[in-house]
Design an enzyme around this catalytic site. Sequence first.
Site, PDB file in Angstrom:
ATOM      1  N   TRP A   1       0.818  -1.222   0.000  1.00  0.00           N
ATOM      2  CA  TRP A   1       0.000   0.000   0.000  1.00  0.00           C
ATOM      3  C   TRP A   1       0.844   1.261   0.000  1.00  0.00           C
ATOM      4  O   TRP A   1       0.526   2.225  -0.707  1.00  0.00           O
ATOM      5  CB  TRP A   1      -1.007  -0.012   1.154  1.00  0.00           C
ATOM      6  CG  TRP A   1      -2.028  -1.086   0.905  1.00  0.00           C
ATOM      7  CD1 TRP A   1      -2.192  -2.238   1.603  1.00  0.00           C
ATOM      8  CD2 TRP A   1      -2.992  -1.140  -0.174  1.00  0.00           C
ATOM      9  NE1 TRP A   1      -3.193  -3.004   1.033  1.00  0.00           N
ATOM     10  CE2 TRP A   1      -3.691  -2.360  -0.041  1.00  0.00           C
ATOM     11  CE3 TRP A   1      -3.306  -0.295  -1.231  1.00  0.00           C
ATOM     12  CZ2 TRP A   1      -4.701  -2.749  -0.935  1.00  0.00           C
ATOM     13  CZ3 TRP A   1      -4.315  -0.674  -2.116  1.00  0.00           C
ATOM     14  CH2 TRP A   1      -4.997  -1.881  -1.961  1.00  0.00           C
TER      15      TRP A   1
ATOM     16  N   ASP B   1      -1.565   6.587   6.268  1.00  0.00           N
ATOM     17  CA  ASP B   1      -2.658   5.759   5.759  1.00  0.00           C
ATOM     18  C   ASP B   1      -2.985   4.737   6.853  1.00  0.00           C
ATOM     19  O   ASP B   1      -2.247   3.780   7.064  1.00  0.00           O
ATOM     20  CB  ASP B   1      -2.212   5.063   4.471  1.00  0.00           C
ATOM     21  CG  ASP B   1      -3.272   4.113   3.907  1.00  0.00           C
ATOM     22  OD1 ASP B   1      -4.313   3.916   4.558  1.00  0.00           O
ATOM     23  OD2 ASP B   1      -3.043   3.572   2.803  1.00  0.00           O
TER      24      ASP B   1
ATOM     25  N   LYS C   1     -12.934  -1.449   6.681  1.00  0.00           N
ATOM     26  CA  LYS C   1     -12.314  -2.472   7.526  1.00  0.00           C
ATOM     27  C   LYS C   1     -12.807  -2.315   8.965  1.00  0.00           C
ATOM     28  O   LYS C   1     -13.571  -3.138   9.457  1.00  0.00           O
ATOM     29  CB  LYS C   1     -10.797  -2.397   7.443  1.00  0.00           C
ATOM     30  CG  LYS C   1     -10.306  -2.734   6.034  1.00  0.00           C
ATOM     31  CD  LYS C   1      -9.162  -1.879   5.637  1.00  0.00           C
ATOM     32  CE  LYS C   1      -8.849  -1.895   4.162  1.00  0.00           C
ATOM     33  NZ  LYS C   1      -8.819  -3.163   3.490  1.00  0.00           N
TER      34      LYS C   1
HETATM   35  N1  PMP Z   1      -4.423   1.499   1.948  1.00  0.00           N
HETATM   36  C1  PMP Z   1      -4.546   0.397   2.693  1.00  0.00           C
HETATM   37  C2  PMP Z   1      -3.657   0.236   3.873  1.00  0.00           C
HETATM   38  C3  PMP Z   1      -5.503  -0.570   2.368  1.00  0.00           C
HETATM   39  O1  PMP Z   1      -5.612  -1.676   3.105  1.00  0.00           O
HETATM   40  C4  PMP Z   1      -6.341  -0.362   1.249  1.00  0.00           C
HETATM   41  C5  PMP Z   1      -7.423  -1.337   0.862  1.00  0.00           C
HETATM   42  N2  PMP Z   1      -7.248  -2.643   1.136  1.00  0.00           N
HETATM   43  C6  PMP Z   1      -6.158   0.780   0.493  1.00  0.00           C
HETATM   44  C7  PMP Z   1      -5.199   1.698   0.864  1.00  0.00           C
HETATM   45  C8  PMP Z   1      -7.011   1.047  -0.714  1.00  0.00           C
HETATM   46  O2  PMP Z   1      -8.229   1.474  -0.266  1.00  0.00           O
HETATM   47  P1  PMP Z   1      -9.452   1.782  -1.255  1.00  0.00           P
HETATM   48  O3  PMP Z   1      -9.771   0.497  -1.937  1.00  0.00           O
HETATM   49  O4  PMP Z   1     -10.500   2.250  -0.296  1.00  0.00           O
HETATM   50  O5  PMP Z   1      -9.041   2.831  -2.204  1.00  0.00           O
END
Ligand code: PMP
Length: 365
Positions: free
Chosen positions: A107, A177, A201
């Site tokens: 991520w 994040d 989550k």
């Molecule tokens: N950052 C993290 C730490 C995540 O776990 C996720 C989704 N699993 C995201 C970003 C992406 O999020 P989104 O699908 O809401 O754009």
Amino acid sequence: MTTPIYNFSPGPALLPPEVLQQAAAEMVNWHGSGMSVMEMSHRGKEFMSILESAQRDLRTLLNVPSNYKILFMQGGALAENAIIPMNLVGRVSPQPATIDFIHTGAWSGKSIKEAAKYAKVNVAASSEGQKFQTIPDRALWQLSKDAAYLHICSNETIDGLEYHFTPDVGDVPLVADMSSHILSRVIDVSRYGVIFAGAQKNIGPAGLTIVIVREDLIGHALPYCPSAFDWKIVADNDSMYNTPPTYAIYIAGLVFQWLLRQGGVAVMEQKNIAKAALLYDYLDSTNFYRNDVAKDCRSRMNAPFFLRDESLNDAFLAGAKEAGLVQLKGHKSVGGMRASIYNAMPIEGIEALLAYMRKFADKNA
Ligand code: PMP
């Protein structure tokens, strides 16, 4: 009696059953209004009261200081990877600005790629060479002198790493994040410039993105930043510049109330510590399964693990499903298994998982 189902999905993830039951009871007629929350004008007094309570309760839960705004946005955490640079790089000179990143997994990697469209990117430290099994030692971070901000992913959902410390970065705004561990532990919001998280989550349904931002960081959007993503416009309109994801906000609000009834984030943190310890202690006690993440960086929310004999993976997953343990398959980039054990996962879910894992190991040893 039917076997309970325990859902280990990384997200969208399980919600507290009490919240779902309350939502079901209120589905067609919210508080005698004759309307579902889905059918209400976002500007009507009913929805306004839902939004205000959700914002107030989130502020209470995270003890958000008064000089921070809580924004309810859309686009998910990935959109924030672009929204954040569009709102923050204009604050500094010289241009083009530099953004510092710590690369600890999938991520933060995505965030780096996106930010490179808007600024120079400096990867100040990376654990890619260690296959993202650790968080680089703070003493080794090569931070830039004039960075617009430093971005970290404080819980890497796929790789299973979590910061168990808040890095000290001086005056540079720290952007985190927290998508996959927000509200799972006590944090000192004042140490951060921006905290952001997709809701799906620990908070509620997908579609809502939480942004907590210090006020002095608002009002610097680049001219090409879409208005709906300009934090000043969003903040000046109380997250109502465009139609917000009303139903997702309503469910998030019910989750916040549930968290308050549990005793708040400090109580959840103790439960999360106990749940994660149970799981990792077992993984460390057997050589049938393993988790490779450095012990001091292991995530309390997402525990990837592997079977020693990977040819048993399909049998493991099929047996787990039969035992009511679902969505345990690891992310395709990592393989193996992953147990995501967010706030709403009761300790009984971990106990059921461990009972199954022990039985499977005994049978296949
Ligand atoms: N950052 C993290 C730490 C995540 O776990 C996720 C989704 N699993 C995201 C970003 C992406 O999020 P989104 O699908 O809401 O754009």
